[in-house]
Design a protein around this motif. Structure first.
Motif, PDB file in Angstrom:
ATOM      1  N   SER A  24      26.793  -6.575  -3.185  1.00 13.21           N
ATOM      2  CA  SER A  24      25.992  -6.886  -4.399  1.00 13.21           C
ATOM      3  C   SER A  24      24.953  -8.008  -3.503  1.00 13.21           C
ATOM      4  CB  SER A  24      26.564  -8.273  -4.793  1.00 13.21           C
ATOM      5  OG  SER A  24      27.426  -7.141  -6.530  1.00 13.21           O
ATOM      6  N   GLY A  25      23.998  -7.646  -4.684  1.00 15.17           N
ATOM      7  CA  GLY A  25      22.487  -8.321  -4.008  1.00 15.17           C
ATOM      8  C   GLY A  25      20.753  -8.004  -4.346  1.00 15.17           C
ATOM      9  N   PRO A  26      20.512  -8.774  -5.345  1.00 12.65           N
ATOM     10  CA  PRO A  26      19.359  -8.421  -5.672  1.00 12.65           C
ATOM     11  C   PRO A  26      18.487  -7.100  -4.727  1.00 12.65           C
ATOM     12  CG  PRO A  26      19.316 -10.706  -4.530  1.00 12.65           C
ATOM     13  CD  PRO A  26      20.031 -10.394  -3.909  1.00 12.65           C
ATOM     14  N   VAL A  49      29.572   7.270  -5.044  1.00 10.39           N
ATOM     15  CA  VAL A  49      28.426   7.784  -5.728  1.00 10.39           C
ATOM     16  C   VAL A  49      28.160   7.410  -6.826  1.00 10.39           C
ATOM     17  CG1 VAL A  49      26.697   9.878  -6.295  1.00 10.39           C
ATOM     18  CG2 VAL A  49      27.461   9.340  -4.184  1.00 10.39           C
ATOM     19  N   SER A  50      27.880   6.360  -8.045  1.00  7.57           N
ATOM     20  CA  SER A  50      27.670   5.588  -8.861  1.00  7.57           C
ATOM     21  C   SER A  50      26.605   6.639  -9.759  1.00  7.57           C
ATOM     22  CB  SER A  50      26.753   4.196  -8.928  1.00  7.57           C
ATOM     23  OG  SER A  50      27.687   3.416  -8.374  1.00  7.57           O
ATOM     24  N   ALA A  51      27.328   6.325 -10.937  1.00 11.84           N
ATOM     25  CA  ALA A  51      26.549   7.084 -12.168  1.00 11.84           C
ATOM     26  C   ALA A  51      26.385   5.620 -12.928  1.00 11.84           C
ATOM     27  CB  ALA A  51      27.429   7.746 -13.098  1.00 11.84           C
ATOM     28  N   GLU A  88      25.807  -3.005 -17.579  1.00 13.85           N
ATOM     29  CA  GLU A  88      23.998  -2.718 -18.342  1.00 13.85           C
ATOM     30  C   GLU A  88      23.029  -3.487 -17.527  1.00 13.85           C
ATOM     31  OE1 GLU A  88      22.885  -2.037 -22.610  1.00 13.85           O
ATOM     32  OE2 GLU A  88      21.898  -3.126 -21.647  1.00 13.85           O
ATOM     33  N   PHE A  89      21.923  -2.661 -16.447  1.00 15.55           N
ATOM     34  CA  PHE A  89      21.085  -3.406 -16.088  1.00 15.55           C
ATOM     35  C   PHE A  89      19.551  -3.094 -16.004  1.00 15.55           C
ATOM     36  CE2 PHE A  89      18.935  -4.249 -11.433  1.00 15.55           C
ATOM     37  CZ  PHE A  89      19.208  -5.194 -11.595  1.00 15.55           C
ATOM     38  N   ASN A  90      19.548  -3.928 -16.494  1.00 19.05           N
ATOM     39  CA  ASN A  90      17.315  -3.809 -16.329  1.00 19.05           C
ATOM     40  C   ASN A  90      16.938  -2.624 -17.670  1.00 19.05           C
ATOM     41  OD1 ASN A  90      14.980  -4.305 -16.577  1.00 19.05           O
ATOM     42  ND2 ASN A  90      14.751  -3.395 -14.515  1.00 19.05           N
ATOM     43  N   ARG A  93      22.103   1.650 -18.088  1.00 18.06           N
ATOM     44  CA  ARG A  93      23.766   1.765 -17.464  1.00 18.06           C
ATOM     45  C   ARG A  93      23.647   2.155 -16.529  1.00 18.06           C
ATOM     46  NH1 ARG A  93      26.774   3.078 -22.891  1.00 18.06           N
ATOM     47  NH2 ARG A  93      24.903   5.117 -23.048  1.00 18.06           N
ATOM     48  N   TYR A  94      24.582   1.421 -15.573  1.00 13.15           N
ATOM     49  CA  TYR A  94      25.487   1.815 -14.294  1.00 13.15           C
ATOM     50  C   TYR A  94      26.916   1.408 -14.358  1.00 13.15           C
ATOM     51  CZ  TYR A  94      20.967   1.706 -13.167  1.00 13.15           C
ATOM     52  OH  TYR A  94      19.570   1.167 -12.696  1.00 13.15           O
ATOM     53  N   GLY A  95      26.961   2.128 -13.332  1.00 13.58           N
ATOM     54  CA  GLY A  95      29.138   2.420 -13.477  1.00 13.58           C
ATOM     55  C   GLY A  95      29.805   3.497 -11.957  1.00 13.58           C
ATOM     56  N   THR A  96      30.887   2.831 -12.006  1.00 14.72           N
ATOM     57  CA  THR A  96      31.478   3.234 -10.630  1.00 14.72           C
ATOM     58  C   THR A  96      32.420   4.362 -11.324  1.00 14.72           C
ATOM     59  OG1 THR A  96      30.880   1.146  -9.265  1.00 14.72           O
ATOM     60  CG2 THR A  96      32.803   2.656  -8.394  1.00 14.72           C
ATOM     61  N   LEU A  97      32.712   5.286 -10.808  1.00 16.16           N
ATOM     62  CA  LEU A  97      33.525   6.779 -10.965  1.00 16.16           C
ATOM     63  C   LEU A  97      35.079   5.920 -10.774  1.00 16.16           C
ATOM     64  CD1 LEU A  97      31.150   9.352 -12.024  1.00 16.16           C
ATOM     65  CD2 LEU A  97      32.471   8.569 -13.861  1.00 16.16           C
ATOM     66  N   LEU A 113      31.152  -0.257  -2.231  1.00 15.84           N
ATOM     67  CA  LEU A 113      30.519  -0.067  -3.730  1.00 15.84           C
ATOM     68  C   LEU A 113      29.085  -1.491  -3.414  1.00 15.84           C
ATOM     69  CD1 LEU A 113      33.294  -0.934  -6.068  1.00 15.84           C
ATOM     70  CD2 LEU A 113      32.840   1.705  -5.029  1.00 15.84           C
ATOM     71  N   GLU A 114      28.338  -0.192  -3.761  1.00 14.35           N
ATOM     72  CA  GLU A 114      26.535  -1.189  -3.997  1.00 14.35           C
ATOM     73  C   GLU A 114      26.187  -1.289  -4.919  1.00 14.35           C
ATOM     74  OE1 GLU A 114      23.583   0.554  -2.389  1.00 14.35           O
ATOM     75  OE2 GLU A 114      22.320  -0.688  -4.057  1.00 14.35           O
ATOM     76  N   ILE A 115      26.680  -2.286  -6.389  1.00 12.60           N
ATOM     77  CA  ILE A 115      27.061  -2.470  -7.403  1.00 12.60           C
ATOM     78  C   ILE A 115      26.359  -3.672  -7.909  1.00 12.60           C
ATOM     79  CG2 ILE A 115      28.005  -0.989  -7.542  1.00 12.60           C
ATOM     80  CD1 ILE A 115      30.300  -3.511  -8.575  1.00 12.60           C
ATOM     81  N   GLU A 116      25.234  -3.943  -9.214  1.00 13.98           N
ATOM     82  CA  GLU A 116      25.339  -5.682  -9.160  1.00 13.98           C
ATOM     83  C   GLU A 116      25.917  -6.160  -9.754  1.00 13.98           C
ATOM     84  OE1 GLU A 116      26.421  -4.909 -12.442  1.00 13.98           O
ATOM     85  OE2 GLU A 116      24.821  -6.323 -13.110  1.00 13.98           O
ATOM     86  N   VAL A 117      25.577  -7.828  -9.993  1.00 11.00           N
ATOM     87  CA  VAL A 117      26.696  -8.563 -10.335  1.00 11.00           C
ATOM     88  C   VAL A 117      27.850  -8.759 -10.780  1.00 11.00           C
ATOM     89  CG1 VAL A 117      26.598 -11.131 -10.307  1.00 11.00           C
ATOM     90  CG2 VAL A 117      25.593 -10.686  -8.806  1.00 11.00           C
ATOM     91  N   ARG A 159       9.734  -9.408 -13.611  1.00 14.43           N
ATOM     92  CA  ARG A 159      11.195  -9.332 -14.151  1.00 14.43           C
ATOM     93  C   ARG A 159      12.501  -9.941 -12.779  1.00 14.43           C
ATOM     94  NH1 ARG A 159      10.280  -5.474 -16.896  1.00 14.43           N
ATOM     95  NH2 ARG A 159      11.003  -3.771 -16.235  1.00 14.43           N
ATOM     96  N   ARG A 160      11.843  -8.409 -11.695  1.00 11.06           N
ATOM     97  CA  ARG A 160      13.125  -8.270 -11.512  1.00 11.06           C
ATOM     98  C   ARG A 160      13.623  -9.614  -9.920  1.00 11.06           C
ATOM     99  NH1 ARG A 160      15.122  -3.872  -9.370  1.00 11.06           N
ATOM    100  NH2 ARG A 160      14.421  -2.112 -10.475  1.00 11.06           N
ATOM    101  N   LEU A 161      12.409 -10.390 -10.447  1.00 10.02           N
ATOM    102  CA  LEU A 161      12.977 -12.239  -9.632  1.00 10.02           C
ATOM    103  C   LEU A 161      13.765 -12.644 -10.113  1.00 10.02           C
ATOM    104  CD1 LEU A 161      11.837 -13.306  -6.776  1.00 10.02           C
ATOM    105  CD2 LEU A 161      10.156 -14.373  -8.623  1.00 10.02           C
TER     106      LEU A 161
HETATM  107  P1  5GP Z   1      19.043   0.952  -8.877  1.00  8.78           P
HETATM  108  O1  5GP Z   1      18.333   1.665 -10.379  1.00  8.78           O
HETATM  109  O2  5GP Z   1      17.880   0.010  -8.409  1.00  8.78           O
HETATM  110  O3  5GP Z   1      19.105   1.746  -8.199  1.00  8.78           O
HETATM  111  O4  5GP Z   1      19.721  -0.272  -9.496  1.00  8.78           O
HETATM  112  C1  5GP Z   1      19.601  -1.008 -10.233  1.00  8.78           C
HETATM  113  C2  5GP Z   1      20.906  -1.817  -9.443  1.00  8.78           C
HETATM  114  O5  5GP Z   1      22.108  -1.427 -10.386  1.00  8.78           O
HETATM  115  C3  5GP Z   1      21.301  -2.402  -7.828  1.00  8.78           C
HETATM  116  O6  5GP Z   1      21.611  -3.678  -8.542  1.00  8.78           O
HETATM  117  C4  5GP Z   1      22.357  -1.557  -7.774  1.00  8.78           C
HETATM  118  O7  5GP Z   1      23.459  -1.862  -6.839  1.00  8.78           O
HETATM  119  C5  5GP Z   1      23.058  -1.341  -9.658  1.00  8.78           C
HETATM  120  N1  5GP Z   1      24.086  -0.273  -9.100  1.00  8.78           N
HETATM  121  C6  5GP Z   1      24.085   0.650  -8.432  1.00  8.78           C
HETATM  122  N2  5GP Z   1      25.331   1.520  -8.804  1.00  8.78           N
HETATM  123  C7  5GP Z   1      25.961   0.788  -9.936  1.00  8.78           C
HETATM  124  C8  5GP Z   1      27.111   0.979 -10.377  1.00  8.78           C
HETATM  125  O8  5GP Z   1      28.103   1.536 -10.157  1.00  8.78           O
HETATM  126  N3  5GP Z   1      27.766  -0.298 -10.881  1.00  8.78           N
HETATM  127  C9  5GP Z   1      26.874  -1.323 -11.237  1.00  8.78           C
HETATM  128  N4  5GP Z   1      27.577  -2.238 -11.796  1.00  8.78           N
HETATM  129  N5  5GP Z   1      25.647  -1.519 -11.053  1.00  8.78           N
HETATM  130  C10 5GP Z   1      25.708  -0.242  -9.539  1.00  8.78           C
END
Ligand code: 5GP
Length: 201
Positions: A24-26, A49-51, A88-90, A93-97, A113-117, A159-161
């Motif tokens: 993770s990381g900003p 690969v996330s959704a 939910e981020f920004n 929605r983002y998720g790991t399948l 997994l490259e995902i948010e906090v 907003r990102r900061l």
């Molecule tokens: P971006 O829209 O810039 O590709 O990603 C925005 C944020 O969503 C990033 O911090 C990224 O690490 C996070 N992200 C990407 N895939 C997933 C996921 O599957 N689950 C979660 N929780 N965050 C994710």
């Protein structure tokens, strides 16, 4: 099970043979670059690969960068229990399948997994053997410079900061923090963590 008779450390006893590493990381810290570089250095590592419900950016490919889903499909897949975690981020929605993670781990590959906090937290609760790494910028000034270099307007940068500050304030929830000062240095630090977590180059 591989190495079950070795006697020494058996960090994933009972679980799949492949490891699980959350990075993770900003936004703007460069985690995408370091994760890609890590995967290119290591044959035993796979990046899930996330959704997401966000729109593809120019050059992004469905099924490669993300599985781009519409809102209804994402909701249906939550209800079917297809996600190991989602958040939910920004406003999206983002998720790991589960399907992106389980098969490769059964085959002994380490999944990154490259995902948010918020997602990292869910993994911590559900997958006790997961190793959580937070990639941090050398300084807030450097992060701001990297965010501005993306060409977004000042409102988006602000907003990102703000999100970045929130994420960095949760650093103590992670097993490791790695400063992304230079890409090769950061990737080498991540490799050392993978080796400690049991992946073999
Ligand atoms: P971006 O829209 O810039 O590709 O990603 C925005 C944020 O969503 C990033 O911090 C990224 O690490 C996070 N992200 C990407 N895939 C997933 C996921 O599957 N689950 C979660 N929780 N965050 C994710």
């Amino acid at each position: 099970m591989t190495g079950a008779d070795a006697g020494g450390d058996a960090p994933r006893a009972g679980g799949p043979p492949g490891g699980l590493v959350v990075i993770s990381g900003p936004g703007g810290v460069g985690k995408g670059t370091v994760v890609r570089e890590l995967a290119s250095r290591r044959d035993d590592v796979e990046v899930a690969v996330s959704a997401t419900t966000r729109e593809p950016r120019p050059g992004e490919r469905d099924g490669v960068d993300y599985h781009f889903l519409d809102d209804a499909t994402f909701t249906a897949r939550i209800e079917s229990g297809d996600f190991l975690e989602w958040a939910e981020f920004n406003g999206r929605r983002y998720g790991t399948l589960r399907s992106a993670v389980d098969g490769p781990r059964e085959q002994g590959r380490t999944l990154v997994l490259e995902i948010e906090v918020q997602g990292a937290r869910q993994i911590r609760q559900r997958e006790s053997e997961a190793v959580l790494v937070l990639v941090v910028p050398p300084s807030e000034e450097e992060l701001l410079a990297r965010l501005r270099a993306r060409g977004d307007d000042e409102e988006t940068v602000a907003r990102r900061l703000e999100i970045a500050r929130w994420e960095l304030a949760r650093a103590d929830e992670f097993d490791y923090q790695v400063v992304n000062d230079t890409v090769p240095g950061c990737v080498s630090a991540l490799e050392a963590i993978l080796d400690r977590a049991g992946a073999t180059g």
